[in-house]
Scaffold this motif. Structure first.
Motif, short mmCIF file in Angstrom:
data_model
loop_
_atom_site.label_atom_id
_atom_site.label_comp_id
_atom_site.label_asym_id
_atom_site.label_seq_id
_atom_site.Cartn_x
_atom_site.Cartn_y
_atom_site.Cartn_z
N GLN A 64 0.80 -1.09 0.22
CA GLN A 64 -0.38 0.13 -0.03
C GLN A 64 0.78 1.21 -0.08
N ILE A 65 0.67 1.91 -0.69
CA ILE A 65 1.00 3.50 -1.39
C ILE A 65 -0.22 4.85 -0.71
N ALA A 66 0.57 5.64 0.26
CA ALA A 66 -0.06 6.78 1.47
C ALA A 66 0.98 7.94 0.52
N LEU A 67 -0.55 8.26 -0.68
CA LEU A 67 0.14 9.68 -1.13
C LEU A 67 -0.58 10.43 0.12
N THR A 68 -0.02 12.01 -0.71
CA THR A 68 -0.28 13.77 -0.02
C THR A 68 -1.14 13.89 -1.11
N PRO A 69 -2.17 14.66 -1.27
CA PRO A 69 -2.44 15.84 -1.77
C PRO A 69 -1.88 15.95 -3.07
N LEU A 70 -0.76 16.71 -2.83
CA LEU A 70 -0.04 16.94 -3.83
C LEU A 70 1.12 15.93 -4.64
N GLY A 71 0.98 14.66 -4.28
CA GLY A 71 1.75 13.71 -4.82
C GLY A 71 0.51 13.13 -6.05
N ALA A 72 -0.51 13.46 -5.78
CA ALA A 72 -1.63 12.93 -6.56
C ALA A 72 -1.00 13.84 -8.01
N ARG A 73 -1.05 15.32 -8.29
CA ARG A 73 -0.12 16.86 -8.92
C ARG A 73 1.17 15.66 -9.00
N ALA A 74 2.02 15.17 -8.25
CA ALA A 74 2.96 14.69 -8.69
C ALA A 74 3.60 13.92 -9.63
N VAL A 75 2.30 12.73 -8.91
CA VAL A 75 2.74 11.00 -9.36
C VAL A 75 1.66 11.01 -10.58
N TYR A 76 0.22 11.55 -10.71
CA TYR A 76 -0.74 11.28 -11.37
C TYR A 76 -0.58 11.84 -12.40
N GLY A 77 -0.23 13.84 -12.34
CA GLY A 77 -0.82 14.88 -13.18
C GLY A 77 -1.91 15.34 -13.01
N MET A 78 -2.43 14.76 -11.98
CA MET A 78 -3.79 15.27 -11.72
C MET A 78 -3.70 16.09 -10.39
N PRO A 79 -4.64 16.91 -10.00
CA PRO A 79 -4.75 17.21 -8.83
C PRO A 79 -6.08 15.97 -8.26
N ALA A 80 -6.03 16.60 -6.48
CA ALA A 80 -6.17 15.53 -5.62
C ALA A 80 -7.96 15.31 -5.88
N ALA A 81 -8.65 16.20 -5.97
CA ALA A 81 -9.23 16.54 -6.77
C ALA A 81 -10.70 15.36 -7.55
N GLU A 82 -9.30 15.97 -8.47
CA GLU A 82 -10.31 14.30 -9.67
C GLU A 82 -10.52 12.76 -9.16
N LEU A 83 -9.64 12.94 -8.19
CA LEU A 83 -9.89 11.43 -7.75
C LEU A 83 -10.89 11.66 -6.94
N ALA A 84 -11.58 12.33 -6.17
CA ALA A 84 -11.61 12.25 -4.62
C ALA A 84 -13.18 10.83 -4.85
N HIS A 85 -13.08 10.53 -4.25
CA HIS A 85 -14.78 9.15 -4.11
C HIS A 85 -14.29 8.34 -5.67
N ARG A 86 -13.07 8.42 -5.61
CA ARG A 86 -13.46 7.86 -6.70
C ARG A 86 -12.69 6.36 -6.26
N LEU A 87 -12.49 5.22 -7.00
CA LEU A 87 -11.28 4.31 -7.36
C LEU A 87 -11.24 3.94 -8.40
N VAL A 88 -9.77 4.04 -8.81
CA VAL A 88 -9.70 3.39 -10.28
C VAL A 88 -8.34 2.52 -10.14
N PRO A 89 -8.54 1.83 -11.64
CA PRO A 89 -7.39 0.71 -11.74
C PRO A 89 -5.72 2.23 -12.22
N LEU A 90 -4.76 1.44 -11.21
CA LEU A 90 -3.36 2.12 -11.27
C LEU A 90 -3.11 2.02 -12.73
N ASP A 91 -3.66 1.09 -13.26
CA ASP A 91 -2.22 1.89 -14.83
C ASP A 91 -3.10 2.71 -15.93
N GLU A 92 -4.27 2.96 -15.03
CA GLU A 92 -5.15 4.23 -16.24
C GLU A 92 -4.80 5.20 -15.81
N LEU A 93 -4.12 5.30 -14.70
CA LEU A 93 -2.72 6.94 -14.14
C LEU A 93 -1.91 6.99 -14.06
#
Length: 294
Positions: A94-123
């Protein structure tokens, strides 16, 4: 018969990742009672990669949400628990990301992932495939954590500056574990409460008030999942609730169960190991362990 075992190994990421990733946890569960675990909301954006069978996860507990299967899954900040269906065996990280980590690792603000479960390969695309392959090939937890460091460092990209007021509001909420007045924070930052709420929600996906409630619940959950938990009334007081009834209301909203029903239904509970954040906790239990009812 195979003994019931549950191990959890935690590690900090490489220093260059620590603004983006809070922690890693490796878990190995064997021959434990099958069941459905409430994966509670908290401050982290969680990604989980299975090292065995796919994860079976629903976006809500006991609410009819469909169960999806994931080899690797990423989630945003949540206002409710996810349901992890398990047969008593599971291995993964398990990896615990910070909200800033969403921008750095996934390339999007954390808000775009709120309340969602997404396959990791989509990101992460092909990097997610490589990550799974290399984690499964590694033979020790230290080697797996080194793989996470190496590939997440490759994933990190330049981050557009987040408004410092939003970052400071997040820092204060986390530092106070939710026990802070949002209006006072806004005033100290020189913003109106409404403006702070709009900007904050636009970055992390939840309002400051909701994040404060989640953080307070997260604290209560840690206390309740401990090896020797406090009575529910003391959990409520230590975590900053007005009273036990206040705790019960929030607990029911965030888990879909009352505190007592949650404790009775969890076949795996924390046992003082570094597993509080695991999608499936660490200790089998066939009876309520609290010393008071809620």
């Amino acid at each position: 018969m195979e003994d019931h075992t549950a191990t959890g190994i935690s590690a900090r990421p490489a220093p260059a990742l620590r603004a983006y990733v809070d922690s890693y946890v490796g878990f190995d569960l064997r021959a434990l009672p099958a069941g459905v675990h409430c994966g509670p909301p908290g401050r982290a954006l969680t990604a989980v990669i299975s090292l065995s069978d796919p994860l079976e996860v629903a976006a809500g507990v006991d609410d009819g949400s469909p169960v999806d299967r994931f080899g690797g899954v990423a989630g945003g900040l949540m206002c409710r628990s996810v349901a992890i269906h398990h047969d008593g065996r599971q291995r993964g990280v398990q990896i615990a990301l910070t909200p800033l980590g969403a921008r750095a690792v996934y390339g999007m603000p954390a808000a775009e992932l709120a309340h969602r479960l997404v396959p990791l390969d989509e990101l992460l695309g092909a990097l997610a495939v490589e990550l799974v392959d290399r984690l499964r090939s590694a033979r020790t937890w230290a080697a797996r954590f080194a793989v996470l460091d190496a590939l997440l460092l490759r994933a990190v990209r330049p981050v557009r500056r987040v408004r410092p007021e939003v970052a400071e509001a997040w820092r204060r909420l986390v530092a106070a574990r939710g026990c802070v007045q949002v209006g006072a924070v806004a005033a100290e930052l020189g913003w109106s409460r409404r403006y702070l709420t709009e900007r904050f929600r636009g970055e992390v996906g939840l309002s400051p008030k909701t994040v404060a409630r989640v953080l307070r619940f997260e604290h209560a959950h840690e206390l309740a999942a401990a090896r020797d938990p406090l009575p529910w009334g003391e959990v409520a007081a230590v975590a900053g609730y007005a009273d036990q009834a206040h705790l019960v209301r929030d607990w029911s909203e965030f888990t879909g169960r009352s505190p007592t029903a949650w404790r009775r239904g969890e076949v795996l509970l924390g046992a003082g190991q570094p597993t509080a954040a695991l999608p499936i906790s660490s200790r089998p239990s066939d009876r309520p362990r609290g010393r008071s009812s809620a």
